[in-house]
Design an enzyme around this catalytic site. Structure first.
Site, PDB file in Angstrom:
ATOM      1  N   GLU A 166     -37.034  -0.894  18.959  1.00  0.00           N
ATOM      2  CA  GLU A 166     -37.420   0.023  17.884  1.00  0.00           C
ATOM      3  C   GLU A 166     -36.301   0.280  16.874  1.00  0.00           C
ATOM      4  O   GLU A 166     -35.815   1.416  16.737  1.00  0.00           O
ATOM      5  CB  GLU A 166     -37.923   1.350  18.468  1.00  0.00           C
ATOM      6  N   GLU A 357     -44.649  -1.233  24.905  1.00  0.00           N
ATOM      7  CA  GLU A 357     -44.761   0.194  25.245  1.00  0.00           C
ATOM      8  C   GLU A 357     -46.084   0.709  24.729  1.00  0.00           C
ATOM      9  O   GLU A 357     -46.491   0.406  23.596  1.00  0.00           O
ATOM     10  CB  GLU A 357     -43.664   1.045  24.595  1.00  0.00           C
TER      11      GLU A 357
HETATM   12  O1  IFM Z   1     -39.488   7.459  25.118  1.00  0.00           O
HETATM   13  C1  IFM Z   1     -39.655   6.689  23.975  1.00  0.00           C
HETATM   14  C2  IFM Z   1     -38.970   5.354  24.139  1.00  0.00           C
HETATM   15  O2  IFM Z   1     -37.626   5.491  24.415  1.00  0.00           O
HETATM   16  C3  IFM Z   1     -39.100   4.551  22.861  1.00  0.00           C
HETATM   17  N1  IFM Z   1     -40.478   4.461  22.441  1.00  0.00           N
HETATM   18  C4  IFM Z   1     -41.224   5.692  22.378  1.00  0.00           C
HETATM   19  C5  IFM Z   1     -41.107   6.449  23.686  1.00  0.00           C
HETATM   20  C6  IFM Z   1     -41.914   7.754  23.605  1.00  0.00           C
HETATM   21  O3  IFM Z   1     -41.452   8.564  22.582  1.00  0.00           O
END
Ligand code: IFM
Length: 458
Positions: A166, A357
């Site tokens: 990210e 994710e």
């Molecule tokens: O916890 C975070 C993760 O570290 C990165 N992506 C989003 C998740 C939820 O906010």
């Protein structure tokens, strides 16, 4: 195959990151990270907590590998802590750090779980931040060196490598909005950071491939569909801008070798930001950044709906009922995932994809009998898996799905108040307890299907 079934080779996994679960912030030779420093800043973390202990995974990793095995997942996505391996970011190695990941990888493989390693999930060594952090090109070189060292130790057993997690969050939340470490509020720095992250991705990808010839290397982007709040031209314009900043600022250089021209023009209109961004772009950088990926990781949680703010810039608005929001205040919007995947396929020459994710924060706690009935999380995961499956049926090359997250953990500036885990964690005792969603996900992962999945809460 119905839309409720996934191909046999489809990978079901769960994801975590080092700073969010490991703890041991000062243990066994680990150096300070920017999140250790940031969390110590008064007011930075909502519940005044720190990642010092988190889920104590550093000491409980064997127990956590057992949880993974019980979950029946094919793969586990986790990140390496750069300051645990190189306390100063470069130079002297910390042998204990290398041993930790060495043993973790062996244990995963022994349990039949494929490790997916992320090199950078936000915990820059503070020593490198003291030298200017991601605003400096030298950090990109240090990252490539660290990547080569990690691959030389783990590359004989780890096939899947992600460079960054990210980059939008690192650049924007960390350097423009000040909500994440290192807590800066400097839009010019944020643009430099974004470029150096992409450049370091390219160099690290090269370093890993040269060190571990079997490696498959990619990057993980958090992509967010952006919808205008109305058909008003101002709202359409706001949506174009935010989509550019959120999504195309990273997708375009990776897949087209250029930053989005419309955005650069806007930036000029907003001041000298674009020039500031381009100053750090040296000849050859964009060609390097556009090197083919083995896979693209996509993190999807929600969409954004925008209107034109008073200053003409995009402003997010809420269009949904309270009960359609997760505890993060994010709209539950699975349709956005299907649209996003189809858009990637339509607009970019994408490699295979992983949904690296996807998950939801809900605060459900154990009831009197110790059960954590988190039906809302099951509904969320199921709806998003269905959306992913629909995209696959339309030709999107999606190879796997990782639920965020294995455990409730340190949710950055929110501290421990937001719970994303399939396992509930008591942060006083470190007890882990499967939520209903863990039982449900086990059925899905082992049957590779969303229907007829009898699951029990024993
Ligand atoms: O916890 C975070 C993760 O570290 C990165 N992506 C989003 C998740 C939820 O906010």
């Amino acid at each position: 195959m119905t839309e409720h079934r996934f191909p046999e080779e489809f990978i079901f996994g769960v994801a975590t990151s080092a700073a969010q679960i490991e703890g041991g912030a000062r243990d066994a030779g680990k150096g300070e990270s920017i999140w250790d420093r940031f969390a110590a800043t008064p007011g930075a973390i909502a519940d005044r907590s720190t990642p010092d202990v988190a889920c104590d995974h550093l000491h409980r990793w064997r127990e956590d590998v057992v949880l993974l095995r019980e979950l029946g997942v094919d793969a586990y996505r986790f990140s390496l802590s750069w300051p645990r391996l190189f306390p100063d970011g470069r130079g002297a190695r910390n042998a204990a750090g290398f041993e930790f990941y060495d043993r973790l990888v062996d244990a995963l493989l022994a349990a039949g779980i494929e490790p997916f390693v992320t090199l950078y999930h936000w915990d820059l060594p503070q020593a490198l931040q003291d030298l200017g952090g991601w605003g400096e090109r030298g950090t990109a070189q240090a990252f490539a060196d660290y990547a080569a060292a990690a691959a030389s130790v783990l590359g004989d057993r780890v096939r899947s490598w992600t460079t960054h997690n990210e980059p939008w969050c690192i650049a924007t939340l960390g350097h423009e909005q000040g909500m994440h470490a290192p807590g800066h509020r400097d839009p010019r720095e944020a643009l430099r950071v974004a470029h150096h992250l992409l450049l370091s991705h390219a160099w690290a990808m090269d370093a890993v491939r040269q060190t571990a010839s079997q490696a498959e290397v990619g990057i993980v982007l958090n992509l967010t569909p952006v919808d205008p709040a109305s058909s008003d031209p101002g709202d359409l314009e706001a949506a174009r801008q935010l989509d550019g900043l959120f999504n195309r600022w990273f997708l375009d250089p990776l897949f087209r070798g250029s930053y989005p021209a419309d955005l650069l023009a806007d930036r000029v209109a907003w001041g000298d930001l674009a020039e500031a961004a381009l100053e750090c772009v040296l000849p050859g950088d964009l060609r390097a950044i556009a090197a083919p990926l083995d896979f693209l990781g996509v993190n999807y949680y929600s969409r954004a709906v925008v209107t034109a703010g008073p200053d003409g810039r995009p402003q997010s608005v809420r269009v949904t009922r309270e009960d359609q929001l997760t505890d993060m205040g994010w709209e539950v919007y699975p349709e956005g995932l299907e649209r996003l995947l189809l858009r990637l396929q339509r607009e970019y020459p994408i490699p295979p994809l992983y949904l690296t994710e996807n998950g939801a924060a809900y605060g459900d706690a154990p009831d009197g009998g110790g059960r954590v009935a988190d039906q809302r999380r099951i509904d969320y995961l199921r709806a998003h898996l269905l959306a992913a499956r629909r995209a696959m049926a339309q030709g999107v090359p999606l190879r796997g799905y990782f639920a965020w997250s294995l455990l409730d953990n340190f949710e950055w500036a929110h501290g421990y108040e937001k719970r994303f885990g399939l396992y509930w964690v008591d942060f006083q005792t470190q007890e882990r307890r499967p939520k209903d969603s863990a039982h449900w996900y086990r059925a899905v992962a082992t049957q590779k299907a969303l229907d007829a999945t009898a699951w029990q809460t024993t």
